[in-house]
Motif scaffolding. Sequence first.
Motif, PDB file in Angstrom:
ATOM      1  N   UNK A   1       0.817  -1.141  -0.106  1.00 19.86           N
ATOM      2  CA  UNK A   1       0.073   0.204  -0.123  1.00 19.86           C
ATOM      3  C   UNK A   1       0.799   1.330   0.075  1.00 19.86           C
ATOM      4  N   UNK A   2       2.023   1.281   0.737  1.00 18.42           N
ATOM      5  CA  UNK A   2       2.839   2.348   0.883  1.00 18.42           C
ATOM      6  C   UNK A   2       3.493   2.526  -0.468  1.00 18.42           C
ATOM      7  N   UNK A   3       3.892   1.555  -1.019  1.00 22.58           N
ATOM      8  CA  UNK A   3       4.849   1.524  -2.205  1.00 22.58           C
ATOM      9  C   UNK A   3       4.063   1.994  -3.460  1.00 22.58           C
ATOM     10  N   UNK A   4       2.756   1.547  -3.121  1.00 20.23           N
ATOM     11  CA  UNK A   4       1.693   2.035  -4.343  1.00 20.23           C
ATOM     12  C   UNK A   4       1.186   3.467  -4.289  1.00 20.23           C
ATOM     13  N   UNK A   5       1.629   4.042  -3.115  1.00 17.09           N
ATOM     14  CA  UNK A   5       1.133   5.402  -2.929  1.00 17.09           C
ATOM     15  C   UNK A   5      -0.568   5.355  -2.424  1.00 17.09           C
TER      16      UNK A   5
ATOM     17  N   UNK B   1       5.967  15.648  -7.742  1.00 14.67           N
ATOM     18  CA  UNK B   1       5.351  14.119  -7.796  1.00 14.67           C
ATOM     19  C   UNK B   1       6.031  13.455  -6.655  1.00 14.67           C
ATOM     20  N   UNK B   2       5.217  12.429  -6.086  1.00 13.77           N
ATOM     21  CA  UNK B   2       5.515  11.611  -5.068  1.00 13.77           C
ATOM     22  C   UNK B   2       6.897  10.798  -5.321  1.00 13.77           C
ATOM     23  N   UNK B   3       7.524  10.353  -4.176  1.00 16.56           N
ATOM     24  CA  UNK B   3       8.736   9.281  -4.676  1.00 16.56           C
ATOM     25  C   UNK B   3       8.323   8.099  -4.719  1.00 16.56           C
ATOM     26  N   UNK B   4       8.955   7.280  -5.429  1.00 15.83           N
ATOM     27  CA  UNK B   4       8.735   5.883  -5.929  1.00 15.83           C
ATOM     28  C   UNK B   4       9.689   5.240  -4.590  1.00 15.83           C
ATOM     29  N   UNK B   5       8.969   4.171  -4.144  1.00 19.83           N
ATOM     30  CA  UNK B   5       9.656   3.443  -3.084  1.00 19.83           C
ATOM     31  C   UNK B   5       9.486   2.051  -3.301  1.00 19.83           C
ATOM     32  N   UNK B   6      10.477   1.310  -2.654  1.00 18.51           N
ATOM     33  CA  UNK B   6      10.266  -0.004  -2.716  1.00 18.51           C
ATOM     34  C   UNK B   6      10.862  -0.504  -1.225  1.00 18.51           C
ATOM     35  N   UNK B   7       9.998  -1.314  -0.714  1.00 15.49           N
ATOM     36  CA  UNK B   7      10.358  -1.782   0.668  1.00 15.49           C
ATOM     37  C   UNK B   7      10.373  -3.145   0.588  1.00 15.49           C
ATOM     38  N   UNK B   8      11.668  -3.570   1.386  1.00 12.01           N
ATOM     39  CA  UNK B   8      11.923  -5.244   1.737  1.00 12.01           C
ATOM     40  C   UNK B   8      11.616  -5.293   3.285  1.00 12.01           C
TER      41      UNK B   8
END
Length: 182
Positions: free
Chosen positions: A41-45, A103-110
């Motif tokens: 959910x966070x990575x997909x904004x 525009x919002x950050x692109x994130x990838x979480x592990x």
Amino acid sequence: MTEITGGAVPPHTPATAASPGRGRTVSRQAIEEFLYAEAALLDDWRLEEWVELFTLDCVYEVPATDAPDADPGLSWSLIHDRRTMLEQRIIRLKKPEAHAEFPHSQTSRIIGNVMVTERSDDAVQVRANFIVSRMKAGKFDQYVGRYHYELVPDGTSFLIRRKKAVLAHDRLDPQGKISFVL
């Protein structure tokens, strides 16, 4: 399967715990799936959906990097939000006027090393490590640390009563600031 009867969970304990107040078993797999869904959910904004994972009496905290165990009522934190402030943070982040995230950050979480550390009558305490990679305006940053959750069983899933993101940084340079949700 061995049930956890309270207190800290020894390292050799199987990955299940008696569900608080419900008499059923909560598996680490169910907790991991919940944490992975939260990260997605966070990575997909999808921040409005993310905030709905929290209880009405929740706390979301990112303590200062030099005092991660300090009492947030007596010391400075990077973020210390209750539900209303968390909702306001999400509203602000979604606005074009939030220049740091538009525009919002692109994130990838592990998310990894998920452990049930304790249980009480109504909640499960969980610890997990994280790496959040952030791409914004041609710049790549990584934030690493550990999450501490207090999860409340809710039907077949959970709600977050408390989420504390402890950064494993001695300072925020070169990142400088946190303008997105850890």
